[in-house]
Design an enzyme around this catalytic site. Structure first.
Site, PDB file in Angstrom:
ATOM      1  N   CYS A 111      -6.766   7.729   8.276  1.00 28.24           N
ATOM      2  CA  CYS A 111      -6.262   7.122   9.635  1.00 28.24           C
ATOM      3  C   CYS A 111      -6.870   8.526  10.368  1.00 28.24           C
ATOM      4  CB  CYS A 111      -5.166   6.203   9.931  1.00 28.24           C
ATOM      5  SG  CYS A 111      -5.997   4.257   9.610  1.00 28.24           S
ATOM      6  N   ARG A 117      -5.878  10.340   3.221  1.00 28.81           N
ATOM      7  CA  ARG A 117      -4.630  11.290   3.687  1.00 28.81           C
ATOM      8  C   ARG A 117      -3.476  10.800   2.980  1.00 28.81           C
ATOM      9  NH1 ARG A 117      -0.828  12.905   7.146  1.00 28.81           N
ATOM     10  NH2 ARG A 117       0.365  11.267   6.509  1.00 28.81           N
ATOM     11  N   ARG A 175      -1.377  13.812  13.478  1.00 31.57           N
ATOM     12  CA  ARG A 175      -0.701  14.375  11.833  1.00 31.57           C
ATOM     13  C   ARG A 175      -0.974  15.348  11.114  1.00 31.57           C
ATOM     14  NH1 ARG A 175      -1.980   8.662   9.355  1.00 31.57           N
ATOM     15  NH2 ARG A 175       0.030   8.412   8.846  1.00 31.57           N
ATOM     16  N   PRO A 176       0.033  16.206  11.607  1.00 27.15           N
ATOM     17  CA  PRO A 176       0.398  17.708  10.298  1.00 27.15           C
ATOM     18  C   PRO A 176       0.783  17.287   9.288  1.00 27.15           C
ATOM     19  CG  PRO A 176       2.093  17.342  12.990  1.00 27.15           C
ATOM     20  CD  PRO A 176       1.122  16.026  12.483  1.00 27.15           C
ATOM     21  N   ILE A 208       5.724   6.863  17.410  1.00 25.14           N
ATOM     22  CA  ILE A 208       5.519   7.664  16.323  1.00 25.14           C
ATOM     23  C   ILE A 208       4.261   8.487  16.249  1.00 25.14           C
ATOM     24  CG2 ILE A 208       5.391   7.783  13.530  1.00 25.14           C
ATOM     25  CD1 ILE A 208       8.456   6.897  14.988  1.00 25.14           C
ATOM     26  N   ARG A 257      -8.760  -1.247   4.244  1.00 26.32           N
ATOM     27  CA  ARG A 257      -7.123  -0.059   3.293  1.00 26.32           C
ATOM     28  C   ARG A 257      -7.122  -0.526   3.143  1.00 26.32           C
ATOM     29  NH1 ARG A 257      -7.278   5.015   7.468  1.00 26.32           N
ATOM     30  NH2 ARG A 257      -4.955   5.058   5.675  1.00 26.32           N
ATOM     31  N   ASP A 312       3.503  20.162   8.801  1.00 24.29           N
ATOM     32  CA  ASP A 312       4.022  20.973   8.636  1.00 24.29           C
ATOM     33  C   ASP A 312       5.615  21.048   7.973  1.00 24.29           C
ATOM     34  OD1 ASP A 312       3.800  19.549  10.809  1.00 24.29           O
ATOM     35  OD2 ASP A 312       5.182  21.093  11.893  1.00 24.29           O
ATOM     36  N   LEU A 313       5.671  19.870   8.226  1.00 27.27           N
ATOM     37  CA  LEU A 313       7.219  19.406   7.750  1.00 27.27           C
ATOM     38  C   LEU A 313       7.104  19.761   5.717  1.00 27.27           C
ATOM     39  CD1 LEU A 313       8.371  16.843   9.955  1.00 27.27           C
ATOM     40  CD2 LEU A 313       8.981  18.984   9.831  1.00 27.27           C
ATOM     41  N   LYS A 365       0.976  -0.908  -0.495  1.00 29.46           N
ATOM     42  CA  LYS A 365      -0.153   0.106   0.238  1.00 29.46           C
ATOM     43  C   LYS A 365       1.055   1.246   0.153  1.00 29.46           C
ATOM     44  CE  LYS A 365      -1.948   1.499   3.624  1.00 29.46           C
ATOM     45  NZ  LYS A 365      -1.753   3.233   3.865  1.00 29.46           N
ATOM     46  N   ASN A 366       2.007   1.083   1.011  1.00 32.83           N
ATOM     47  CA  ASN A 366       2.763   2.238   1.079  1.00 32.83           C
ATOM     48  C   ASN A 366       3.806   2.646  -0.102  1.00 32.83           C
ATOM     49  OD1 ASN A 366       1.135   2.850   3.082  1.00 32.83           O
ATOM     50  ND2 ASN A 366       2.802   3.027   4.402  1.00 32.83           N
ATOM     51  N   ASP A 409       3.135   0.743  11.832  1.00 33.60           N
ATOM     52  CA  ASP A 409       2.144  -0.407  11.937  1.00 33.60           C
ATOM     53  C   ASP A 409       1.855  -1.045  12.288  1.00 33.60           C
ATOM     54  OD1 ASP A 409       1.582   2.245   9.632  1.00 33.60           O
ATOM     55  OD2 ASP A 409       2.788   1.199   8.367  1.00 33.60           O
TER      56      ASP A 409
HETATM   57  C1  UD1 Z   1       3.627   6.764   6.469  1.00 33.58           C
HETATM   58  C2  UD1 Z   1       2.662   5.503   6.351  1.00 33.58           C
HETATM   59  C3  UD1 Z   1       1.883   5.440   7.607  1.00 33.58           C
HETATM   60  C4  UD1 Z   1       3.199   5.066   8.231  1.00 33.58           C
HETATM   61  C5  UD1 Z   1       4.826   5.970   8.657  1.00 33.58           C
HETATM   62  C6  UD1 Z   1       5.945   6.234   9.184  1.00 33.58           C
HETATM   63  C7  UD1 Z   1       2.410   6.155   3.864  1.00 33.58           C
HETATM   64  C8  UD1 Z   1       1.136   6.143   3.056  1.00 33.58           C
HETATM   65  N1  UD1 Z   1       1.971   5.730   5.242  1.00 33.58           N
HETATM   66  O1  UD1 Z   1       3.101   7.860   6.765  1.00 33.58           O
HETATM   67  O2  UD1 Z   1       1.877   4.426   6.994  1.00 33.58           O
HETATM   68  O3  UD1 Z   1       3.136   4.529   9.678  1.00 33.58           O
HETATM   69  O4  UD1 Z   1       4.698   6.340   7.612  1.00 33.58           O
HETATM   70  O5  UD1 Z   1       6.242   5.073   9.279  1.00 33.58           O
HETATM   71  O6  UD1 Z   1       3.063   5.403   3.626  1.00 33.58           O
HETATM   72  N2  UD1 Z   1       4.855  14.041  11.390  1.00 33.58           N
HETATM   73  C9  UD1 Z   1       4.924  15.777  11.764  1.00 33.58           C
HETATM   74  N3  UD1 Z   1       4.805  16.507  10.783  1.00 33.58           N
HETATM   75  C10 UD1 Z   1       4.872  16.447   9.174  1.00 33.58           C
HETATM   76  C11 UD1 Z   1       4.351  14.841   9.450  1.00 33.58           C
HETATM   77  C12 UD1 Z   1       4.982  14.513   9.738  1.00 33.58           C
HETATM   78  O7  UD1 Z   1       4.581  16.061  12.652  1.00 33.58           O
HETATM   79  O8  UD1 Z   1       4.538  16.939   8.534  1.00 33.58           O
HETATM   80  C13 UD1 Z   1       4.504  13.728  11.933  1.00 33.58           C
HETATM   81  C14 UD1 Z   1       4.049  12.719  12.165  1.00 33.58           C
HETATM   82  O9  UD1 Z   1       3.065  13.440  12.989  1.00 33.58           O
HETATM   83  C15 UD1 Z   1       3.968  11.698  13.061  1.00 33.58           C
HETATM   84  C16 UD1 Z   1       5.878  11.170  12.443  1.00 33.58           C
HETATM   85  O10 UD1 Z   1       5.650  12.681  11.655  1.00 33.58           O
HETATM   86  O11 UD1 Z   1       4.453  11.243  14.597  1.00 33.58           O
HETATM   87  C17 UD1 Z   1       5.818  10.012  11.507  1.00 33.58           C
HETATM   88  O12 UD1 Z   1       4.919  10.910  10.237  1.00 33.58           O
HETATM   89  P1  UD1 Z   1       5.563  10.531   8.218  1.00 33.58           P
HETATM   90  O13 UD1 Z   1       6.685   9.358   8.036  1.00 33.58           O
HETATM   91  O14 UD1 Z   1       5.284  11.412   8.215  1.00 33.58           O
HETATM   92  O15 UD1 Z   1       4.405   9.664   8.317  1.00 33.58           O
HETATM   93  P2  UD1 Z   1       3.404   9.180   7.374  1.00 33.58           P
HETATM   94  O16 UD1 Z   1       4.189   9.482   6.136  1.00 33.58           O
HETATM   95  O17 UD1 Z   1       2.406   9.922   7.402  1.00 33.58           O
END
Ligand code: UD1
Length: 419
Positions: A119, A95, A124-125, A330, A400, A127-128, A25-26, A308
């Site tokens: 989910c 998302r 899940r911001p 995480i 999903r 901002d980055l 999926k990812n 996950d």
């Molecule tokens: C992806 C995966 C998800 C997996 C996660 C971590 C997909 C579609 N989803 O999610 O299944 O659980 O990686 O391996 O590939 N964060 C911020 N700001 C941002 C982005 C992220 O603070 O702009 C934080 C998130 O809230 C979280 C952490 O960073 O606490 C990790 O998030 P991230 O690695 O971005 O996960 P996803 O890419 O959303």
């Protein structure tokens, strides 16, 4: 509303047989996003037939793309991108819609996306993602629930991520792929999905290097062609079913699974008493169905223990002899499944990001609710091990990410139906 029903007598079945592990999926989602970079045809083989992919394809189509699915082969073509906007009705379902931003901006130089859904597992911001886009010259405004981006004046940049976010790394790679000059992403995520995205962008005619390490370099181009790629196996799905075997006992071979991508899980499952023979193309696991608690499990970025798989591992901990401490580093609200597990007889204590599960010897069937994708999978595993009948409401969450789990598990000897 889909439900899964798992019917066991007083002795749950051991699992035996072979599973050809579905595509990731990812892995697939960012490839569908990146397919929007080119006006030529893209073919994805081994693309999983799951709801998140279906929704991503609908978003792709809403931007002007055409796609055709034959089994696990998906052909995509977006000759013209005739919309740069992802409507809230589509973004609300998924998302990952926000991961489309980089590709849309690369191609159309402007994009608008409604605030994302998917989910509900934390703040899940994004901002980055947005900070990096701004560093590349994208102008961003929040208007009426939409993030509006203008990339008419972007340039390559050196980006240092505060956290190695998977989605942010992918999004920046896709924007940088269509932005003149060389963009450097420091503290990049190193997940296998990042490597797969690099290979795909390069197959399209882009120039990306370093994926898998903490520094990814992307040289921009405007000249993308066609490509055919295989989506890698889904390491989380393989891991989920491996945990099921550790819980229920039996012997299963997972074809197409690379043990090198699951080292953290494999070492914990061995500590729990499972026997595992992990190669690059298959993993064999055997268990007597009497798992031991492993002490502690702490989630982390790849190659750490995947967040996950935290919930599925929680189901194992609930039936292991002894206590297991689980730390979720995480996503702060990935413990919602635990309240449902207690309805099945699990012994759980939770505080903030730490849960302690103590094996109770047996779980009993109950009516429970999937609160998110991986939490739903955890309930399914608990149902496999529980005496009596388990009904999982909100089965849509499981759909999903898991392709026909009722068929996969029934073929191994379990009794799982979807209604
Ligand atoms: C992806 C995966 C998800 C997996 C996660 C971590 C997909 C579609 N989803 O999610 O299944 O659980 O990686 O391996 O590939 N964060 C911020 N700001 C941002 C982005 C992220 O603070 O702009 C934080 C998130 O809230 C979280 C952490 O960073 O606490 C990790 O998030 P991230 O690695 O971005 O996960 P996803 O890419 O959303």
């Amino acid at each position: 509303m889909s439900k899964y029903i798992i019917a066991n007598g007083d002795k749950p079945a051991a699992l035996k047989g072979k599973v050809k592990v579905q595509g990731s999926k990812n892995g697939a989602l960012p490839l569908i996003a990146a397919a929007a970079l080119t006006d030529r045809e893209v073919v994805l083989n081994n693309c999983p037939d799951i709801l998140d992919v279906e929704n991503m394809l609908r978003i792709y189509a809403s931007l002007g793309g055409n796609y055709e699915r034959r089994g696990h082969e998906v052909r995509l073509k977006m000759e013209y991108m005739n919309s740069h906007e992802i409507a809230s009705s589509l973004a609300g379902e998924l998302r990952s819609s926000v991961f489309m931003l980089g590709a849309i901006l690369s191609r159309a130089k402007k994009a608008a996306v409604a605030y994302p859904g998917g989910c509900d597992i934390g703040l899940r911001p994004i901002d980055l993602h947005l900070k990096a886009f701004r560093e590349m010259g994208v102008r961003i405004r929040d208007r009426y629930g939409y993030i509006q981006c203008d990339a008419s004046n972007t340039s390559a940049a050196e980006i240092d991520l505060d956290y190695p976010s998977v989605g942010a790394t992918e999004n920046i790679m896709m924007l940088a792929a269509g932005t003149k000059g060389t963009t450097t992403i420091k503290n990049a995520a190193g997940e296998p999905e990042i490597i797969a995205l690099q290979e795909f962008i390069n197959a399209l005619g882009g120039s990306v290097s370093g994926a898998g390490s903490s520094v990814v370099r992307v040289k921009g181009t405007e000249d993308f062609g066609s490509a055919t790629v295989d989506v890698d196996f889904d390491r989380i799905v393989a891991g989920t079913y491996m945990i099921a075997v550790a819980m229920c006992g039996g012997e299963v071979i997972f074809e197409g699974a690379d043990g090198g991508q699951l080292t953290a899980l494999i070492s914990k499952l061995k500590a729990a008493g499972a026997e595992i023979d992990a190669g690059q193309k298959a993993i064999k696991i055997a268990s007597d169905g009497l798992p031991r608690a492993v002490g502690s499990v702490e989630t982390g970025a790849y190659p750490g223990f995947p967040t996950d798989l935290q919930a599925p591992f929680g189901a194992l901990a609930a039936v292991s002899s002894g206590s297991t401490v689980i730390v979720e580093n995480i996503f702060e609200t990935r413990f919602k499944y635990l309240a449902e597990l207690t309805k099945m007889g699990a012994s759980v204590k939770v505080k903030d990001r730490v849960a302690v599960l103590t094996g109770t010897g047996r779980l009993t069937g109950a009516s429970v609710k999937a609160m998110d994708l991986r939490g739903g999978a955890a309930l399914m595993l608990a149902g496999l091990k529980a005496e009596g009948v388990t009904v999982i409401e909100n089965g849509r969450h499981i759909m999903r990410g898991y392709e026909a789990p009722e068929e996969v598990l029934s073929a191994l000897g379990a009794s799982v139906t979807k209604v």
